[in-house]
Design a protein around this motif. Structure first.
Motif, PDB file in Angstrom:
ATOM      1  N   UNK A  58      39.905  75.116  35.257  1.00 62.24           N
ATOM      2  CA  UNK A  58      38.705  75.485  34.503  1.00 62.24           C
ATOM      3  C   UNK A  58      37.598  74.461  34.700  1.00 62.24           C
ATOM      4  N   UNK A  59      37.956  73.189  34.651  1.00 62.15           N
ATOM      5  CA  UNK A  59      36.949  72.135  34.825  1.00 62.15           C
ATOM      6  C   UNK A  59      36.362  72.169  36.232  1.00 62.15           C
ATOM      7  N   UNK A  60      37.219  72.374  37.217  1.00 62.66           N
ATOM      8  CA  UNK A  60      36.724  72.414  38.595  1.00 62.66           C
ATOM      9  C   UNK A  60      35.818  73.626  38.824  1.00 62.66           C
ATOM     10  N   UNK A  61      36.188  74.766  38.273  1.00 64.44           N
ATOM     11  CA  UNK A  61      35.351  75.958  38.454  1.00 64.44           C
ATOM     12  C   UNK A  61      34.017  75.795  37.741  1.00 64.44           C
ATOM     13  N   UNK A  62      34.010  75.108  36.599  1.00 66.84           N
ATOM     14  CA  UNK A  62      32.730  74.852  35.914  1.00 66.84           C
ATOM     15  C   UNK A  62      31.868  73.903  36.734  1.00 66.84           C
ATOM     16  N   UNK A  63      32.499  72.863  37.279  1.00 66.20           N
ATOM     17  CA  UNK A  63      31.743  71.887  38.065  1.00 66.20           C
ATOM     18  C   UNK A  63      31.186  72.498  39.343  1.00 66.20           C
ATOM     19  N   UNK A  64      31.934  73.454  39.910  1.00 68.67           N
ATOM     20  CA  UNK A  64      31.539  74.059  41.186  1.00 68.67           C
ATOM     21  C   UNK A  64      31.231  75.543  40.997  1.00 68.67           C
ATOM     22  N   UNK A  65      30.551  75.860  39.906  1.00 73.96           N
ATOM     23  CA  UNK A  65      30.266  77.256  39.592  1.00 73.96           C
ATOM     24  C   UNK A  65      29.483  77.893  40.740  1.00 73.96           C
ATOM     25  N   UNK A  66      29.905  79.105  41.106  1.00 77.12           N
ATOM     26  CA  UNK A  66      29.262  79.801  42.207  1.00 77.12           C
ATOM     27  C   UNK A  66      29.779  79.400  43.571  1.00 77.12           C
ATOM     28  N   UNK A  67      30.597  78.325  43.627  1.00 78.97           N
ATOM     29  CA  UNK A  67      31.131  77.848  44.897  1.00 78.97           C
ATOM     30  C   UNK A  67      32.648  78.028  44.976  1.00 78.97           C
ATOM     31  N   UNK A  68      33.333  77.886  43.825  1.00 76.24           N
ATOM     32  CA  UNK A  68      34.796  77.849  43.819  1.00 76.24           C
ATOM     33  C   UNK A  68      35.376  78.911  42.895  1.00 76.24           C
ATOM     34  N   UNK A  69      36.347  79.657  43.426  1.00 74.46           N
ATOM     35  CA  UNK A  69      37.183  80.546  42.623  1.00 74.46           C
ATOM     36  C   UNK A  69      38.632  80.219  42.943  1.00 74.46           C
ATOM     37  N   UNK A  70      39.424  79.953  41.904  1.00 74.17           N
ATOM     38  CA  UNK A  70      40.832  79.612  42.084  1.00 74.17           C
ATOM     39  C   UNK A  70      41.688  80.801  41.654  1.00 74.17           C
ATOM     40  N   UNK A  71      42.606  81.184  42.507  1.00 72.59           N
ATOM     41  CA  UNK A  71      43.523  82.293  42.232  1.00 72.59           C
ATOM     42  C   UNK A  71      44.915  81.708  42.035  1.00 72.59           C
ATOM     43  N   UNK A  72      45.420  81.778  40.802  1.00 68.51           N
ATOM     44  CA  UNK A  72      46.783  81.304  40.526  1.00 68.51           C
ATOM     45  C   UNK A  72      47.764  82.404  40.919  1.00 68.51           C
TER      46      UNK A  72
END
Length: 265
Positions: A58-72
Motif C-alpha cells: 500500500x505504501x509503495x503504491x501510494x508513493x508511486x501512484x500511477x506508476x506501480x500496480x502490485x498483484x498479489x
C-alpha cells in the motif's frame, strides 16, 4: 536480477524504451525499486506480480501512484488478466513448468493482441537452476510436471542432492540435475523449439545467469539496442571463464553458511 541492473538491464531498457513493464517475482523489492527508477525517468508503468511481496504494498503504491500496480498472486493466475507489455522481467518460481507456462502466456497475450513479443529478461537461467527445478510451493505445480524433490542442498558439478549442507539447503530442490522438464534454461529452450516464430536468446553468465529473449525484427531499426546486444554477447571462451569464476564464488559462499545463497532477485 538486481546484480545485473547497472551494467546490463538498465542500459537495455534505455535502448529498448519500453513504456509498459511486468515484473514476475518482486520479493523484497530490490529490483522493483530499480524498475520504478526507470519508470520515473521514462514515463513508464510497472505491473509487479508476487504471491507474498515482502514490502509494504500500500505504501509503495501510494508513493508511486500511477506508476506501480502490485498483484498479489501466482504469475500463472495473474498474467492472463494483464494486457501485453513491452518488457517482462521473469524472476519468480524457478522451475520448468512455471517458466514454460509464463513464456507461453506472454507469447499468447502478445500474439492475440497483435503485438510483438516483448523484451523478456529471465534470471536464474544459469547454475544452479538452469537444469534443476526449484519449488517455493510444490503444491502449485501439477504432479505430472513436478520432479521428485527434497529440502536438501546442491553443489556445483554434483547431480544428487547433498546429505548435509550445500547451496539452498532449506528449499525444495529437484533430487537430480538434468533430464526432461527440469530447470529454467530447459524451459526456455523448449519454448523456443515449439515457437513458430523466430526468437533470439542471449545468455549472460554469472550471478545465476541472465537470459535476454527477444524478437530481433522488433528491434531491427533500433541501432542502439542492436549495438548493445552485440556487445553483450560473450564469446564461448569468455562465457566458460565467467562460469568458472561463478562456481568459485558459489563454493566460497557454501563454505560460509551464515551467508547462504538464495536466488537473487
Amino acid at each position: 536480477m538486481y546484480p545485473f541492473w547497472k551494467p546490463i538491464v538498465k542500459p537495455l531498457l534505455m535502448a529498448a524504451d519500453p513504456k509498459t513493464l511486468i515484473e514476475i517475482g518482486s520479493e523484497a523489492g530490490k529490483n522493483t525499486i530499480n524498475l520504478l527508477e526507470y519508470c520515473r525517468e521514462r514515463n513508464a508503468t510497472l505491473q509487479a506480480i508476487d504471491p507474498s511481496p515482502r514490502f509494504d504494498v500500500d505504501a509503495w503504491e501510494r508513493e508511486h501512484v500511477g506508476r506501480l500496480t502490485v498483484h498479489r498472486g501466482l504469475s500463472l493466475e495473474v498474467l492472463p488478466r494483464l494486457a501485453p507489455a513491452d518488457c517482462v522481467c521473469v524472476d519468480g518460481d524457478h522451475n520448468w513448468y512455471t517458466v514454460r507456462e509464463e513464456l507461453r502466456l506472454i507469447d499468447e497475450r502478445s500474439v492475440g493482441a497483435g503485438a510483438p513479443l516483448p523484451l523478456i529478461l529471465l534470471h536464474d537461467i544459469g547454475w544452479p537452476y538452469a537444469r534443476r527445478d526449484l519449488y517455493y510451493d510444490p503444491a502449485t505445480i501439477p504432479a505430472d510436471y513436478r520432479q521428485p524433490y527434497q529440502r536438501k542442498g546442491i553443489m556445483p558439478g554434483v547431480s544428487e542432492l547433498m546429505e548435509r549442507g550445500g547451496h539452498n539447503a532449506t528449499l525444495c530442490n529437484a533430487t537430480r540435475e538434468g533430464g526432461r522438464q527440469n530447470g529454467v534454461l530447459t524451459a526456455v529452450e523448449d519454448y523456443l523449439r515449439e515457437s513458430p516464430l523466430p526468437r533470439e536468446l542471449i545468455l549472460i553468465p554469472g550471478f545465476s545467469g541472465l537470459g535476454i529473449l527477444f524478437d530481433r525484427s522488433r528491434f531491427a531499426s533500433n541501432s542502439a539496442f542492436c549495438a548493445l546486444i552485440r556487445d553483450l554477447t560473450p564469446s564461448p571462451l569468455i562465457a566458460r571463464y565467467i562460469e568458472m569464476l561463478e562456481r568459485s564464488r558459489i563454493a566460497l559462499m557454501i563454505r560460509s553458511p551464515a551467508r547462504g545463497l538464495v536466488p537473487a532477485r
